[in-house]
Design a protein around this motif. Sequence first.
Motif, PDB file in Angstrom:
ATOM      1  N   LEU A 242     -30.604  50.555 -35.876  1.00 55.40           N
ATOM      2  CA  LEU A 242     -29.484  51.488 -35.898  1.00 55.40           C
ATOM      3  C   LEU A 242     -28.649  51.389 -34.624  1.00 55.40           C
ATOM      4  O   LEU A 242     -27.420  51.508 -34.663  1.00 55.40           O
ATOM      5  CB  LEU A 242     -30.002  52.916 -36.073  1.00 55.40           C
ATOM      6  CG  LEU A 242     -30.452  53.302 -37.480  1.00 55.40           C
ATOM      7  CD1 LEU A 242     -31.096  54.675 -37.482  1.00 55.40           C
ATOM      8  CD2 LEU A 242     -29.289  53.259 -38.463  1.00 55.40           C
ATOM      9  N   GLY A 243     -29.308  51.179 -33.479  1.00 57.72           N
ATOM     10  CA  GLY A 243     -28.567  51.013 -32.243  1.00 57.72           C
ATOM     11  C   GLY A 243     -27.655  49.797 -32.286  1.00 57.72           C
ATOM     12  O   GLY A 243     -26.485  49.854 -31.879  1.00 57.72           O
ATOM     13  N   VAL A 244     -28.185  48.691 -32.801  1.00 59.37           N
ATOM     14  CA  VAL A 244     -27.377  47.468 -32.934  1.00 59.37           C
ATOM     15  C   VAL A 244     -26.210  47.701 -33.882  1.00 59.37           C
ATOM     16  O   VAL A 244     -25.061  47.324 -33.601  1.00 59.37           O
ATOM     17  CB  VAL A 244     -28.258  46.304 -33.431  1.00 59.37           C
ATOM     18  CG1 VAL A 244     -27.398  45.089 -33.778  1.00 59.37           C
ATOM     19  CG2 VAL A 244     -29.299  45.935 -32.389  1.00 59.37           C
ATOM     20  N   CYS A 245     -26.493  48.361 -35.010  1.00 56.73           N
ATOM     21  CA  CYS A 245     -25.441  48.597 -36.006  1.00 56.73           C
ATOM     22  C   CYS A 245     -24.402  49.590 -35.503  1.00 56.73           C
ATOM     23  O   CYS A 245     -23.217  49.471 -35.827  1.00 56.73           O
ATOM     24  CB  CYS A 245     -26.058  49.103 -37.311  1.00 56.73           C
ATOM     25  SG  CYS A 245     -27.010  47.853 -38.203  1.00 56.73           S
ATOM     26  N   GLY A 246     -24.829  50.581 -34.707  1.00 57.71           N
ATOM     27  CA  GLY A 246     -23.868  51.504 -34.128  1.00 57.71           C
ATOM     28  C   GLY A 246     -22.902  50.794 -33.200  1.00 57.71           C
ATOM     29  O   GLY A 246     -21.692  51.071 -33.189  1.00 57.71           O
ATOM     30  N   ASP A 247     -23.418  49.860 -32.419  1.00 58.18           N
ATOM     31  CA  ASP A 247     -22.582  49.048 -31.538  1.00 58.18           C
ATOM     32  C   ASP A 247     -21.618  48.193 -32.355  1.00 58.18           C
ATOM     33  O   ASP A 247     -20.418  48.102 -32.049  1.00 58.18           O
ATOM     34  CB  ASP A 247     -23.487  48.165 -30.673  1.00 58.18           C
ATOM     35  CG  ASP A 247     -22.725  47.502 -29.534  1.00 58.18           C
ATOM     36  OD1 ASP A 247     -21.497  47.674 -29.449  1.00 58.18           O
ATOM     37  OD2 ASP A 247     -23.362  46.807 -28.726  1.00 58.18           O
ATOM     38  N   LEU A 248     -22.131  47.571 -33.424  1.00 58.01           N
ATOM     39  CA  LEU A 248     -21.280  46.756 -34.291  1.00 58.01           C
ATOM     40  C   LEU A 248     -20.198  47.604 -34.961  1.00 58.01           C
ATOM     41  O   LEU A 248     -19.056  47.153 -35.121  1.00 58.01           O
ATOM     42  CB  LEU A 248     -22.129  46.069 -35.367  1.00 58.01           C
ATOM     43  CG  LEU A 248     -22.973  44.885 -34.931  1.00 58.01           C
ATOM     44  CD1 LEU A 248     -23.835  44.401 -36.092  1.00 58.01           C
ATOM     45  CD2 LEU A 248     -22.098  43.746 -34.425  1.00 58.01           C
ATOM     46  N   PHE A 249     -20.563  48.814 -35.354  1.00 51.36           N
ATOM     47  CA  PHE A 249     -19.625  49.702 -36.025  1.00 51.36           C
ATOM     48  C   PHE A 249     -18.416  49.981 -35.134  1.00 51.36           C
ATOM     49  O   PHE A 249     -17.267  49.876 -35.553  1.00 51.36           O
ATOM     50  CB  PHE A 249     -20.360  50.995 -36.394  1.00 51.36           C
ATOM     51  CG  PHE A 249     -19.511  52.011 -37.111  1.00 51.36           C
ATOM     52  CD1 PHE A 249     -18.564  51.628 -38.038  1.00 51.36           C
ATOM     53  CD2 PHE A 249     -19.675  53.363 -36.871  1.00 51.36           C
ATOM     54  CE1 PHE A 249     -17.786  52.571 -38.716  1.00 51.36           C
ATOM     55  CE2 PHE A 249     -18.916  54.308 -37.527  1.00 51.36           C
ATOM     56  CZ  PHE A 249     -17.970  53.915 -38.454  1.00 51.36           C
ATOM     57  N   GLU A 250     -18.678  50.340 -33.884  1.00 54.15           N
ATOM     58  CA  GLU A 250     -17.556  50.631 -32.989  1.00 54.15           C
ATOM     59  C   GLU A 250     -16.745  49.380 -32.697  1.00 54.15           C
ATOM     60  O   GLU A 250     -15.517  49.425 -32.614  1.00 54.15           O
ATOM     61  CB  GLU A 250     -18.062  51.250 -31.684  1.00 54.15           C
ATOM     62  CG  GLU A 250     -16.999  52.041 -30.941  1.00 54.15           C
ATOM     63  CD  GLU A 250     -16.822  51.612 -29.496  1.00 54.15           C
ATOM     64  OE1 GLU A 250     -15.892  52.094 -28.839  1.00 54.15           O
ATOM     65  OE2 GLU A 250     -17.604  50.768 -29.031  1.00 54.15           O
ATOM     66  N   SER A 251     -17.431  48.239 -32.547  1.00 51.79           N
ATOM     67  CA  SER A 251     -16.709  46.988 -32.325  1.00 51.79           C
ATOM     68  C   SER A 251     -15.794  46.667 -33.503  1.00 51.79           C
ATOM     69  O   SER A 251     -14.658  46.202 -33.324  1.00 51.79           O
ATOM     70  CB  SER A 251     -17.708  45.842 -32.110  1.00 51.79           C
ATOM     71  OG  SER A 251     -18.463  46.040 -30.936  1.00 51.79           O
ATOM     72  N   LEU A 252     -16.292  46.924 -34.714  1.00 53.71           N
ATOM     73  CA  LEU A 252     -15.495  46.689 -35.923  1.00 53.71           C
ATOM     74  C   LEU A 252     -14.242  47.567 -35.922  1.00 53.71           C
ATOM     75  O   LEU A 252     -13.137  47.095 -36.205  1.00 53.71           O
ATOM     76  CB  LEU A 252     -16.360  46.976 -37.143  1.00 53.71           C
ATOM     77  CG  LEU A 252     -15.756  46.836 -38.538  1.00 53.71           C
ATOM     78  CD1 LEU A 252     -16.856  46.469 -39.526  1.00 53.71           C
ATOM     79  CD2 LEU A 252     -15.084  48.128 -39.006  1.00 53.71           C
ATOM     80  N   ASP A 274     -17.195  53.755 -26.093  1.00 53.80           N
ATOM     81  CA  ASP A 274     -17.738  52.481 -25.617  1.00 53.80           C
ATOM     82  C   ASP A 274     -19.105  52.667 -24.965  1.00 53.80           C
ATOM     83  O   ASP A 274     -19.930  51.756 -24.962  1.00 53.80           O
ATOM     84  CB  ASP A 274     -16.783  51.835 -24.603  1.00 53.80           C
ATOM     85  CG  ASP A 274     -15.454  51.475 -25.217  1.00 53.80           C
ATOM     86  OD1 ASP A 274     -15.440  51.023 -26.370  1.00 53.80           O
ATOM     87  OD2 ASP A 274     -14.424  51.659 -24.549  1.00 53.80           O
ATOM     88  N   ARG A 275     -19.351  53.836 -24.398  1.00 49.27           N
ATOM     89  CA  ARG A 275     -20.625  54.105 -23.699  1.00 49.27           C
ATOM     90  C   ARG A 275     -21.690  54.662 -24.620  1.00 49.27           C
ATOM     91  O   ARG A 275     -22.890  54.529 -24.324  1.00 49.27           O
ATOM     92  CB  ARG A 275     -20.392  55.096 -22.553  1.00 49.27           C
ATOM     93  CG  ARG A 275     -19.463  54.638 -21.445  1.00 49.27           C
ATOM     94  CD  ARG A 275     -19.977  53.399 -20.753  1.00 49.27           C
ATOM     95  NE  ARG A 275     -19.428  52.181 -21.320  1.00 49.27           N
ATOM     96  CZ  ARG A 275     -19.964  50.977 -21.188  1.00 49.27           C
ATOM     97  NH1 ARG A 275     -21.086  50.821 -20.530  1.00 49.27           N
ATOM     98  NH2 ARG A 275     -19.386  49.922 -21.727  1.00 49.27           N
ATOM     99  N   VAL A 276     -21.302  55.316 -25.708  1.00 54.45           N
ATOM    100  CA  VAL A 276     -22.303  56.030 -26.532  1.00 54.45           C
ATOM    101  C   VAL A 276     -22.413  55.480 -27.942  1.00 54.45           C
ATOM    102  O   VAL A 276     -23.145  56.054 -28.757  1.00 54.45           O
ATOM    103  CB  VAL A 276     -21.969  57.540 -26.588  1.00 54.45           C
ATOM    104  CG1 VAL A 276     -21.911  58.137 -25.202  1.00 54.45           C
ATOM    105  CG2 VAL A 276     -20.663  57.812 -27.337  1.00 54.45           C
TER     106      VAL A 276
END
Length: 292
Positions: A242-252, A274-276
């Motif tokens: 979920l942490g990886v996907c949350g990062d990908l989500f914001e990048s998307l 970007d931080r959370v």
Amino acid sequence: MLRQRVITAVLLLAVLLPCLFAPVTLPFALFTLLAIAAAGWEWARLNPLAAAMAQRPVAAWASGALLGGLCLLWLARWPMPPRAALAGGTDPRLWQAGLLLWVVGLVIALRAGPTGWPRLPTALRWLLGLSLLGLAWLALVQARGIGVNFLLSVMAVVWTADIAAYFSGRAFGRRKLAPQISPGKSWEGVYGGVLGVAVLACVWLLLIDPRLPVDSPSLFRLLLQRGGAGLLLVGVLLLTALGVCGDLFESLVKRSAGVKDSSQLLPGHGGVLDRVDALLPVLPAALALISW
């Protein structure tokens, strides 16, 4: 740039640490409420309800104020005690529903990709983001109410996974995870992140929980107590993913909006989102896991 990053980090810590270690939850809740309202402002700028919103900053400010006001209303209506009982506080069904919402939202977003995301209904994107931000703030406050040790163990999952994935990806990365969203991420980095969180769990269970004067059980201790090694393993895998996907989500979302950072609110660090970004799904998911 490095000097700017350090100055910003020091100033934030100077405010955050006294709030975090205060004897009651309220200072931490109010400080993080401001941060989540700022994240709501950033989300509205990245996902405007109408094309004209980009030229009307007041609409984005209104979105942040709306999110902050709703969180403040919840705080005023359901004040938390200095230490929230593990089974107390918010109804655990909220965290379970939140976990489901995150899974569904991530599937929708990642399937749409950077080009398909703007074609989704604008009201849906706006509402989805503000709802997930509000849910993350509620989980953050509840986690702090359980105890500082519990909260730090949840946050350390994201930090450790990120650091381990970076070094593992740099050393062994071959297969790209999501090249259209974040070209730097690899499957090898994800595996390294899982391994890093597994080591973190062992350190917390063997050294921190039993040997330090902690104020509450850690996430890993609670998972082990409530579901044995099986739930602990599921928790490590699920929260890292979920942490990886949350990062990908914001990048998307940023890629679809054509920006590098969610804002420049934090000089040298970008924006609050970007931080959370990786913490947003992990916080409610951790509470959902221990509620089972």
